[in-house]
Design an enzyme around this catalytic site. Sequence first.
Site, short mmCIF file in Angstrom:
data_model
loop_
_atom_site.label_atom_id
_atom_site.label_comp_id
_atom_site.label_asym_id
_atom_site.label_seq_id
_atom_site.Cartn_x
_atom_site.Cartn_y
_atom_site.Cartn_z
N HIS A 136 -12.02 -11.95 -8.18
CA HIS A 136 -13.26 -12.32 -8.86
C HIS A 136 -13.73 -13.67 -8.29
O HIS A 136 -12.89 -14.49 -7.91
CB HIS A 136 -12.94 -12.45 -10.35
CG HIS A 136 -14.13 -12.61 -11.25
ND1 HIS A 136 -14.77 -13.81 -11.43
CD2 HIS A 136 -14.76 -11.71 -12.05
CE1 HIS A 136 -15.76 -13.65 -12.30
NE2 HIS A 136 -15.78 -12.38 -12.69
N ASP A 214 -4.58 -14.67 -11.97
CA ASP A 214 -5.79 -14.54 -12.76
C ASP A 214 -5.55 -13.39 -13.74
O ASP A 214 -5.53 -12.23 -13.36
CB ASP A 214 -6.96 -14.25 -11.82
CG ASP A 214 -8.24 -13.87 -12.56
OD1 ASP A 214 -8.18 -13.66 -13.80
OD2 ASP A 214 -9.29 -13.76 -11.90
N GLN A 217 -8.20 -9.89 -16.78
CA GLN A 217 -8.09 -8.47 -17.14
C GLN A 217 -6.65 -8.12 -17.51
O GLN A 217 -6.39 -7.09 -18.12
CB GLN A 217 -8.55 -7.57 -15.98
CG GLN A 217 -9.98 -7.80 -15.53
CD GLN A 217 -10.99 -7.46 -16.61
OE1 GLN A 217 -10.73 -6.66 -17.50
NE2 GLN A 217 -12.15 -8.10 -16.55
N LYS A 240 -12.22 -11.41 -23.56
CA LYS A 240 -11.94 -10.07 -23.01
C LYS A 240 -10.89 -9.35 -23.83
O LYS A 240 -10.55 -8.20 -23.56
CB LYS A 240 -11.42 -10.19 -21.58
CG LYS A 240 -12.27 -11.05 -20.69
CD LYS A 240 -12.78 -10.32 -19.51
CE LYS A 240 -13.42 -11.28 -18.53
NZ LYS A 240 -14.61 -10.73 -17.92
N CYS A 380 -19.12 -9.66 -9.71
CA CYS A 380 -18.58 -10.95 -9.25
C CYS A 380 -17.43 -10.73 -8.28
O CYS A 380 -16.46 -11.51 -8.27
CB CYS A 380 -18.13 -11.83 -10.41
SG CYS A 380 -19.43 -12.25 -11.53
C1 LIG Z 1 -10.62 -10.63 -12.90
C2 LIG Z 1 -11.46 -11.68 -13.56
N1 LIG Z 1 -11.23 -12.96 -13.29
C3 LIG Z 1 -11.94 -13.95 -13.86
C4 LIG Z 1 -12.96 -13.68 -14.74
C5 LIG Z 1 -13.72 -14.82 -15.34
O1 LIG Z 1 -13.50 -14.93 -16.70
P1 LIG Z 1 -14.37 -15.90 -17.60
O2 LIG Z 1 -15.79 -15.65 -17.24
O3 LIG Z 1 -14.03 -15.53 -18.98
O4 LIG Z 1 -13.95 -17.30 -17.26
C6 LIG Z 1 -13.23 -12.35 -15.06
C7 LIG Z 1 -14.33 -12.02 -16.00
O5 LIG Z 1 -15.41 -11.64 -15.68
C8 LIG Z 1 -12.48 -11.33 -14.45
O6 LIG Z 1 -12.72 -10.04 -14.72
#
Ligand SMILES: Cc1ncc(COP(=O)(O)O)c(C=O)c1O
Lengths: 424, 151
Positions: A136, A214, A217, A240, A380
């Site tokens: 991401h 990370d 998910q 999430k 993203c």
């Molecule tokens: C795999 C992954 N990493 C990071 C993020 C970023 O999370 P957040 O926007 O809650 O900081 C997301 C969410 O969109 C994600 O799906």
Amino acid sequence: MTAPGPSAQTPALPVLDVERIREDFPILSQQVNDHPLAYLDNAATSQKPVQVLDALNAYYRRDNANVHRGLHELSRRATDGYEGARTAVADWIGAASPVEIVWTRGTTEAINLVAASWGGANLREGDEILLSEMEHHSNLVPWQLVAQRKGARLRYLELDDEGRLDLEPLPEILAGGRVRIAAITHVSNALGTINPVRELADRLHEAEALLLVDGAQGAAHHPVDVGELGVDFYAFSGHKMCGPTGIGVLWGRERLLEEMPPYQGGGEMIHTVERDFSTWAALPHKFEAGTPNIAGAIAMHAAVEYLRAVGPAEILAHEQMLVGYALERLGTLPNLRLFGPTSPEERAGVVSFAVDGVHPHDVATVLDSEGVAIRAGHHCAQLVMERLGVPATARASFYLYNTAEEIDRLVRGLGTVDSIFGEG
Amino acid sequence: MQDPTSQLNSLYQQVILDHYRHPRNKERLENGTVEVHMRNPACGDEIKLQLRIEDEIIVDLGFTGEGCSISQASASMMTTLLKGRHVDEALSLTGRFTSMMHGDEAAARDKELKDLRALEGVSKFPIRIKCALLGFDALQEAVKRTREDEA
Ligand SMILES: Cc1ncc(COP(=O)(O)O)c(C=O)c1O
């Protein structure tokens, strides 16, 4: 492409009592565009059960005060709630101690914290940071920023044709002796792939490198025990996993967090302040400058209790059953391409697909007109799109409250897409 | 509220699908005087628009790009409408089309907008309005650059 009628083998879903669970989520029982809402955009954000909404409401109605400051009853309650949430989250992910839990705004801020603080203090010119094509943007851009600042270099693990990490080049990459840290996702938000975190951790540690995972998910869709995973940092977001927005967690090994410099300066994070310097508060407060998201932490505690009661392993099993069913139903549609691992056991509840000749936005608009909410775009994850050779995909993502019937509605909606866009 | 199915049908009219499947002027104009690359970062829709402007007249134009039916059909319709027009006229049509996207019913009856009038249904789908305007954003930027260069 024509949508077949509801399949004869709509699976019974015995793992979870979904009907009962849905009663906890008031938002799900509404009509959208004259159809019952089928919310299939859980990888973007999940819905919140009444238990979480009630926790937020009760905090603001009864206990609201600043934490660690007031010498009065409300401040004591707020502080107890805030720190109690930290302990609950620590326990939930198997942290060795609550001081290893740093509250952040979410996954993004947690990763930025490590990149800026650990990376700023430890990376030298010529060092390497290992990422993957699956990341991401929030697990790419913070590393690009610190790499530019420190003269470090980014290396990438690539994806195979089913959207799994290709680990074959790993020994060679590590043999160079320059990788200091790897930052890899637990579960891909674009493809659903579950990565072999334990194996990665072991191989990186052999090469004296660290592993940040990370878990945006991961924590939501997979049981997590940071000790068993063997990782060094784990970042995730409340929103999430049935919690509110604006709250998230960085877990890190105490020894590492101890050695890292502060990320932001301000109130709460200091021990003493002089004119020209200050000394830092102990962990985890060193990393929590300013008034934190107290209500968010307390509501996240409620979310954790909720997920614990349902059972993370049961939630994953339910999602994998839905993914299996979705792959089977969508797999029968001509002109539809599925991305990601073909076997449901290798993925969490995400199904990415493309309809030939129809842009994902148009797919999403048509489905929305039938009350079916999916995501369309690059998620993203532009490196994933590049690898798949598409500008965007449509993505349905499931959670504990989704049903096979909602997947039938997704398939019927794709029939409408075909009736509008099919060459006729 | 209008029922969702008929809203959907008015969004995806045959003229629009026809421009999407068989876009007009969708090839790079090699002898253009100005080229603009517009991208909608939220959704990845993309358009590269080339214009050949001589003495304030758009003598030719072409585009390449990738994106949803609305963004690509709108750009295709725009190129057929603007070929041979004076720049001021092009800007005026852009303004009228933009008003239509924001729900102006008088603008929607403006016959001069020709095929573009089929996009009126987009105004009922607020998140798609940006798609319909992408080509026109590129056009406005191209005119601005041309005039800056000449000034
Ligand atoms: C795999 C992954 N990493 C990071 C993020 C970023 O999370 P957040 O926007 O809650 O900081 C997301 C969410 O969109 C994600 O799906």
